[in-house]
Motif scaffolding. Structure first.
Motif, short mmCIF file in Angstrom:
data_model
loop_
_atom_site.label_atom_id
_atom_site.label_comp_id
_atom_site.label_asym_id
_atom_site.label_seq_id
_atom_site.Cartn_x
_atom_site.Cartn_y
_atom_site.Cartn_z
N CYS A 9 -42.21 180.00 82.90
CA CYS A 9 -43.25 179.09 82.41
C CYS A 9 -44.58 179.27 83.13
CB CYS A 9 -42.78 177.64 82.51
SG CYS A 9 -42.35 177.11 84.19
N GLU A 10 -44.56 179.63 84.41
CA GLU A 10 -45.80 179.84 85.15
C GLU A 10 -46.48 181.13 84.71
OE1 GLU A 10 -47.53 179.71 89.74
OE2 GLU A 10 -45.37 179.82 89.42
N HIS A 11 -45.72 182.19 84.49
CA HIS A 11 -46.30 183.42 83.94
C HIS A 11 -46.97 183.12 82.60
CE1 HIS A 11 -43.05 185.30 86.47
NE2 HIS A 11 -44.02 186.14 86.73
N PHE A 12 -46.27 182.33 81.77
CA PHE A 12 -46.74 182.00 80.42
C PHE A 12 -48.10 181.31 80.45
CE2 PHE A 12 -46.74 178.78 76.96
CZ PHE A 12 -46.78 179.63 75.87
N VAL A 13 -48.25 180.25 81.24
CA VAL A 13 -49.51 179.51 81.24
C VAL A 13 -50.64 180.29 81.88
CG1 VAL A 13 -48.38 177.25 81.09
CG2 VAL A 13 -49.01 178.16 83.35
N ASN A 14 -50.35 181.06 82.93
CA ASN A 14 -51.39 181.88 83.54
C ASN A 14 -51.88 182.97 82.58
OD1 ASN A 14 -51.96 180.82 86.18
ND2 ASN A 14 -49.91 181.46 86.78
N ALA A 15 -50.98 183.52 81.78
CA ALA A 15 -51.38 184.51 80.79
C ALA A 15 -52.29 183.87 79.73
CB ALA A 15 -50.15 185.13 80.12
N LEU A 16 -52.00 182.64 79.35
CA LEU A 16 -52.85 181.96 78.36
C LEU A 16 -54.23 181.63 78.92
CD1 LEU A 16 -50.30 179.47 76.74
CD2 LEU A 16 -51.43 181.41 75.61
N ARG A 17 -54.30 181.18 80.15
CA ARG A 17 -55.59 180.77 80.73
C ARG A 17 -56.41 181.95 81.25
NH1 ARG A 17 -58.31 176.20 82.24
NH2 ARG A 17 -59.66 176.39 84.06
N TYR A 18 -55.74 182.90 81.89
CA TYR A 18 -56.47 183.97 82.60
C TYR A 18 -56.23 185.38 82.05
CZ TYR A 18 -56.52 180.27 86.15
OH TYR A 18 -56.66 179.08 86.81
N ARG A 19 -55.27 185.51 81.13
CA ARG A 19 -54.81 186.83 80.67
C ARG A 19 -54.15 187.61 81.81
NH1 ARG A 19 -56.69 188.78 75.42
NH2 ARG A 19 -58.15 187.26 74.63
N VAL A 20 -53.61 186.90 82.77
CA VAL A 20 -52.87 187.50 83.87
C VAL A 20 -51.57 186.72 84.02
CG1 VAL A 20 -52.82 187.98 86.35
CG2 VAL A 20 -54.97 188.20 85.09
N ALA A 21 -50.45 187.40 83.78
CA ALA A 21 -49.13 186.74 83.91
C ALA A 21 -48.68 186.86 85.35
CB ALA A 21 -48.14 187.40 82.96
N ARG A 22 -48.70 185.73 86.05
CA ARG A 22 -48.25 185.74 87.44
C ARG A 22 -47.59 184.41 87.76
NH1 ARG A 22 -53.22 185.71 91.69
NH2 ARG A 22 -51.68 184.91 93.13
N SER A 23 -46.69 184.45 88.74
CA SER A 23 -46.00 183.25 89.18
C SER A 23 -45.95 183.26 90.70
CB SER A 23 -44.58 183.20 88.61
OG SER A 23 -43.88 182.11 89.13
N ASP A 24 -46.75 182.42 91.30
CA ASP A 24 -46.79 182.35 92.76
C ASP A 24 -45.49 181.80 93.33
OD1 ASP A 24 -49.36 183.32 92.63
OD2 ASP A 24 -50.28 181.34 92.79
N GLN A 25 -44.84 180.89 92.61
CA GLN A 25 -43.59 180.34 93.16
C GLN A 25 -42.47 181.37 93.14
OE1 GLN A 25 -42.19 176.82 91.08
NE2 GLN A 25 -42.64 177.74 89.09
#
Length: 144
Positions: A107-123
């Motif tokens: 879910c974190e990859h998903f939202v970061n990809a939508l906002r920034y076009r970068v799929a990442r998950s810090d957690q």
């Protein structure tokens, strides 16, 4: 107060669930089919699923009794897309079943990809799942 296009971090026991605020009290988020609003521990078990559904639901239902906050934590590092574009992309995906993987498509990859076009998950990279999954070394940022 969330604004359209904001990232919403929902504090579940042991991890954070992420969503995109799309307005009028609604969020779009990625959830395994068995994800329940405010599910807590049972939600962790749903993370073992290989598929997820993009859902649009009221933030109060998704958060349940868990606390949440606006957390656009990468705005200094990446240029966010315009809110209208974020919302358009999120809305177009609602109802789709997509691949899900805790270490690279959560879910974190998903939202970061939508906002920034970068799929990442810090957690996954730096948080509690890093030691469990070895993801710190295997995850790479995926620019979309």
């Amino acid at each position: 107060e969330p604004k359209p296009g904001d990232l919403i971090e929902i504090f579940r026991p042991f991890y954070s669930h992420w969503a995109i605020y799309v307005g009028d009290g609604y969020v779009v988020h990625l959830a395994p089919p068995s994800e329940l609003a405010g599910a807590g521990m049972t939600s962790i078990l749903s993370a073992l699923s290989e598929k997820a559904i993009v859902k649009k639901e009221l933030l109060c239902h998704v958060a349940g009794s868990d606390k949440y906050r606006v957390n656009n934590k990468h705005d200094d590092e990446y240029q966010p897309l315009p809110p209208s574009k974020i919302i358009q992309q999120a809305e177009e995906m609602v109802g789709q079943e997509v691949p899900y993987k805790l270490t690279s498509k959560n879910c974190e990859h998903f939202v970061n990809a939508l906002r920034y076009r970068v799929a990442r998950s810090d957690q996954v990279r730096d948080g509690p799942f890093a030691q469990l999954t070895g993801a710190r070394h295997e995850q790479e940022e995926n620019r979309l």
